[in-house]
Each structure stands twice: as C-alpha cells, then as structure tokens.
Design an enzyme around this catalytic site. Structure first.
Site, mmCIF file in Angstrom:
data_model
loop_
_atom_site.group_PDB
_atom_site.id
_atom_site.type_symbol
_atom_site.label_atom_id
_atom_site.label_comp_id
_atom_site.label_asym_id
_atom_site.label_seq_id
_atom_site.Cartn_x
_atom_site.Cartn_y
_atom_site.Cartn_z
ATOM 1 N N CYS A 132 0.823 -1.215 0.000
ATOM 2 C CA CYS A 132 0.000 0.000 0.000
ATOM 3 C C CYS A 132 0.857 1.266 0.000
ATOM 4 C CB CYS A 132 -0.953 0.006 1.186
ATOM 5 S SG CYS A 132 -0.254 -0.607 2.697
ATOM 6 N N GLN A 159 1.703 5.551 8.634
ATOM 7 C CA GLN A 159 0.791 4.520 8.169
ATOM 8 C C GLN A 159 -0.293 4.196 9.184
ATOM 9 O OE1 GLN A 159 4.494 2.480 5.841
ATOM 10 N NE2 GLN A 159 2.680 1.174 5.989
ATOM 11 N N SER A 162 -5.092 0.419 10.003
ATOM 12 C CA SER A 162 -5.835 -0.556 9.179
ATOM 13 C C SER A 162 -4.884 -1.357 8.286
ATOM 14 C CB SER A 162 -6.868 0.149 8.300
ATOM 15 O OG SER A 162 -6.229 1.134 7.504
ATOM 16 N N GLY A 163 -3.671 -0.844 8.098
ATOM 17 C CA GLY A 163 -2.661 -1.622 7.365
ATOM 18 C C GLY A 163 -2.316 -2.910 8.095
ATOM 19 N N HIS A 244 -2.963 6.334 4.631
ATOM 20 C CA HIS A 244 -1.508 6.448 4.817
ATOM 21 C C HIS A 244 -1.043 7.809 4.297
ATOM 22 C CE1 HIS A 244 -1.320 2.361 6.012
ATOM 23 N NE2 HIS A 244 -0.707 1.803 4.977
ATOM 24 N N ASN A 317 -5.352 3.702 2.170
ATOM 25 C CA ASN A 317 -4.493 2.520 2.010
ATOM 26 C C ASN A 317 -5.284 1.258 1.693
ATOM 27 O OD1 ASN A 317 -5.081 3.148 4.939
ATOM 28 N ND2 ASN A 317 -4.538 0.991 5.103
#
Ligand code: 2RA
Length: 342
Positions: A132, A159, A162-163, A244, A317
C-alpha cells in the site's frame, strides 16, 4: 458478456473494499464468487451498496476452472497454497500479498504507472499488487520522473493501523478508550502503545537495521518505476484508522520547479493536487478515506540539494493501496488481454 470473477478473502478489510469497488465501478461481472476460510462458509457479504448479498464459499473446496480472474486478499501463506492451482486452472490471480511481488516472472502493477508490464502475466498467470505505501508513492512520483528523471527518494511514512488489519484497528480503538478510563493500554498487536503514540516499526527487522516494510518500498519502487532510483524509507505506524500519509523528498537529474511540478501533478492520472499555501490548503488522511485519489500537497523546492523537491502524499491505504489498485488491474487485464464479446 462479462467476466466470472472470484474475490478470495472476502471477509477481511481489503476483501470487503474490493467488493465495494467492483460494485461502485460496475465491473462487468457475469458471476462473482466470494471465498474465505471454512469458518466463514455460508456467511453473507455485501456487494457494495447494491443491496445484493453474496454467500461465502470455502476456498479449500472451490474449483477455479472456468473462472476468468481472482482477486486474492488472503495473506502470503494461503496465497502460496491456492494461487498456483487457480493459475494452473486458467484463472488469472491478482494477488495483494507480498508473496510474488519480486518474482521476475510476475508483473508488479500500478495501472497509472506501468500498465504495459501486465503483458508479461502469462508466465505464471499471476499479477502482483504492490504494498500500500508503495502504490500511492509511485503514482505521485511517476509524472515527476517522466519530466525530470528522479535519481533519489527519501520518504517517511505515517501509516494507519488498518494496514495491520482489523486487529490493528481494534487495538487503537480499545487502547484509546482504556487510556481515557484508566484501564490497561497493554499492547497486543503492536510492539508498543499505539494510542496517542507513533511506532517506527512495521513488519520485521532486517540485518541492516531497516524493516521489511521499508525494504518493500525500496525494491517495489525500483521494479515498478525505475531500477536506477535510489530509495530510503522510514515506515512509521500512527494512531490513524485509515489513510496512509507520506513525506517525500526527491532529487532529480534535471531542474523542475515546484510550480512546474504542481502543473504536471494537476494533470497526472490518479493524482489529486490540493496545494494552497494557507490554513487547510493540504490534505489529511480523514479527508482521503473512501476516495480513489492519491492526494498531493505541500509541493515545494528543496534548496538543500541540486534539483530537489519536497511533497506530501495521502491516500486511502485500503483503496489505492490495495483494493482499488487490484480492481484497476482486473480492468486493465480485461481491456488488454481478456476482451469479452459485447
Ligand atoms: C501495513 N503496508 O501498513 C502494510 C501491510 N498492509 O501494515
């Protein structure tokens, strides 16, 4: 006639976004199969906001023969197990995991940047989606690289949680609440407290002191954009749910003023320039969530180097960083290689 398309990993953050975006973009699907692990078999997921529900099938028992393409969002381990059999059955795999990204026989695609690279997909019948944080950066860098040939990039990322999946989002929410009520903020998913804090560590550490996330940004940018570009990244987890952000400084072979860079970015595919030198004249993650765009703000000359620029880049992202890029690859594959009779 449309495509028979599979979405594997339909219950995760990215899988749900893939379904939402397929519906939003009215992807020409004659049939959609949604797959997940045995424990989700029989559950239903929404096909975006169409009101249509799709019943989940167990990926272990799914026969991909006769299906045109499959968007995978199931992680590297499960991809290793299932992608080869889907590809061998003639169902082209568009994979969100990191498993095949650096495989020389697998194209790594950001449609606004290197669409022509998709033509090599038949080698393994697999196409890789980038990380992402790489995807949004190369969208922003591509027009500048075409104009003035970028030689070096220094990027610091901010970031969102949710990554790290739903568990990352849950941890930020619960930890933030617990701190307010005086309960434990003991980290579980992350190595340290993420609420009201930032963590300079994403994925595992490598021998040279960088992290695997930082390594991904380096090698993927070279594969997608230009192997000669020197990249160094510092990837940081921040207490933001989705979106992000990246602070990027660029050195170029030729001169390009911030003003000229703004003109180029304003017209660049996939880029939304929001750049006024005033209060609020820039984009923040909360404004980018749910959008398709890679936002660029704060474009300015970097006087500390010859031919330098600095800029700010924000994107959702889960969308451009994963689901949207994967759907755009599916559209590109259809246009270039899997044309269907009208
Ligand atoms: C992250 N880019 O943000 C990684 C994987 N999605 O955690």
């Amino acid at each position: 006639m449309g495509y028979r398309i599979v979405v594997a990993g339909a219950t995760g953050n990215v899988g749900r976004e893939v379904l939402a975006i397929l519906a939003e973009r009215e992807f020409p699907a004659d049939e959609i199969a949604v797959l997940a692990s045995a424990r989700s078999q029989g559950d239903e997921v929404d096909y975006g906001e169409t009101g249509r529900k799709l019943k989940i099938q167990n990926i272990e028992h799914f026969d991909p023969a006769g299906w045109d393409m499959a968007i995978f969002a199931i992680g590297s381990e499960a991809t290793k197990l299932h992608a080869p059999r889907f590809a061998a059955a003639g169902c082209t795999v568009i994979d969100n995991s990191s498993l095949y990204r650096m495989d020389p026989d697998v194209p790594l695609i950001v449609p606004e940047v290197n669409p022509e690279a998709i033509d090599g997909y038949r080698a393994k019948n697999i196409i890789a989606n980038p990380n992402c944080s790489t995807a949004q950066m190369v969208v922003a860098l591509k027009p500048i690289h075409d104009a003035a040939r970028i030689t070096r990039v220094v990027v610091a990322t901010y970031q969102s949680v949710s990554g790290a999946g739903k568990a990352g989002m849950d941890e930020l929410f619960e930890q933030s609440r617990n701190i307010f009520v005086g309960d434990s903020a003991e980290p579980k998913k992350f190595t340290k407290q993420i609420a009201f804090n930032v963590i300079p560590h994403i994925d595992s550490f490598l021998d040279d002191g960088s992290t695997k996330e930082e390594w991904k940004m380096v090698v993927e940018t070279k594969k997608i954009l230009d192997p000669k570009i020197k990249v160094i990244a510092t990837c940081v987890r921040v207490p933001v749910f989705v979106g992000h952000s990246e602070a990027i400084t660029i050195e170029m072979a030729e001169e390009l003023s911030a003003e000229d860079a703004q003109k180029i970015l304003r017209e660049a595919p996939g880029v939304m320039l929001v750049d006024k030198r005033e209060d609020g004249g820039y984009v923040t993650p909360v404004e980018a969530v749910g959008d398709y765009a890679t936002y660029v703000s704060r474009v300015r000359d970097d006087p500390t180097v010859e031919n330098g620029l600095a800029l700010w880049c924000v994107s959702d992202n889960l969308r451009k960083g994963a689901a949207l890029n994967a759907v755009q690859i599916a559209e590109l594959l259809g246009r270039r290689h899997l044309k269907k009779a009208a």
